[in-house]
Write an enzyme that holds these catalytic residues in place. Sequence first.
Site, mmCIF file in Angstrom:
data_model
loop_
_atom_site.group_PDB
_atom_site.id
_atom_site.type_symbol
_atom_site.label_atom_id
_atom_site.label_comp_id
_atom_site.label_asym_id
_atom_site.label_seq_id
_atom_site.Cartn_x
_atom_site.Cartn_y
_atom_site.Cartn_z
ATOM 1 C CG HIS A 1 -1.614 1.317 1.445
ATOM 2 N ND1 HIS A 1 -1.415 2.107 2.566
ATOM 3 C CD2 HIS A 1 -2.500 1.983 0.666
ATOM 4 C CE1 HIS A 1 -2.160 3.186 2.472
ATOM 5 N NE2 HIS A 1 -2.819 3.151 1.329
ATOM 6 C CB SER A 2 0.870 4.268 0.309
ATOM 7 O OG SER A 2 1.204 5.627 0.194
#
Length: 306
Positions: free
Chosen positions: A122-123
């Site tokens: 994520h990210s």
Amino acid sequence: MTDTVLPGSGHDIPAGCREARWPLENLTLAGLTWHTDPSHEVRSPILMVHGWLDNAMTFARLAPALATDASVHAIDMAGHGHSGHRPPGYGYWLMDYVADLSELIDHHFPESERYPLDLVGHSLGGIVCALYAAAFPERVRRLVMIDSLGALSRPAKETIPQLRRALQKKRNGSAPPAVYPDVATAARIREGGLSPLSAEAAALLVPRNMRAEGDGFVWRTDARLRHPTPLMMTEEQVHASLAAIRTPTLFVRASEGLLASRGGLDKRAELIPDLTTVDVPGGHHCHLDGDTKPVAHAIKRFLFNE
């Protein structure tokens, strides 16, 4: 890898998983492990890597959905959660995170040499996973990037100004840590961050990043994580890294995420040879906050052909 329960950490461990520690040469990474049913142990394990200033608990809602089909290991990156911090004098360069992931896989998941594993990031975690997959495609079966599509970039002309900012911040150091009367207060402040969270999501994520000090609580995360990096990739370098990915890849794009209105993403997406893009509702933490079922469904279908 060793499974253990860390002192004072029981309040933030979700049901169905255990604390894990993965010693590396210069620090120890911590995280959470969800074991699958023994009948599914033949499947490749899934390593999950969180975003900047988050921790393994960002996957508290997604991991159990994936653990029905494979073992899931969510990692606290260096300086985050319960993982070790870099030694004095060092910072948190992007490529050092990739090196940590490489060492983790080499030392603790050596079977990936024959049976490649799956990466879900994520990210910032998606950036790290994508760079690793580009460098070692033979070790990664499938790659998932949640609201993440390549590193942040800066034009070459900004190299020296960026370096100056980083060196000045390193010289000046960090401000004294804020002290909160309780974890709930820190969670309420986190609700309004750069990527806002609901009260429920903040209450899940924040406790793992806190530690008791005196009569209150301070952030466990390393203050140096907020220092500017001395050197950033150019867009040309980002393009080259994405074009090098040969692993089947899923880009989970959040309708209200940080990338929703960012230009240039179509060009980046076109560079990955085997890319599937899925649009899901929600913000940057679409895998943790609100209705996470669309994210879980998309990832399960991609990883397990469901």
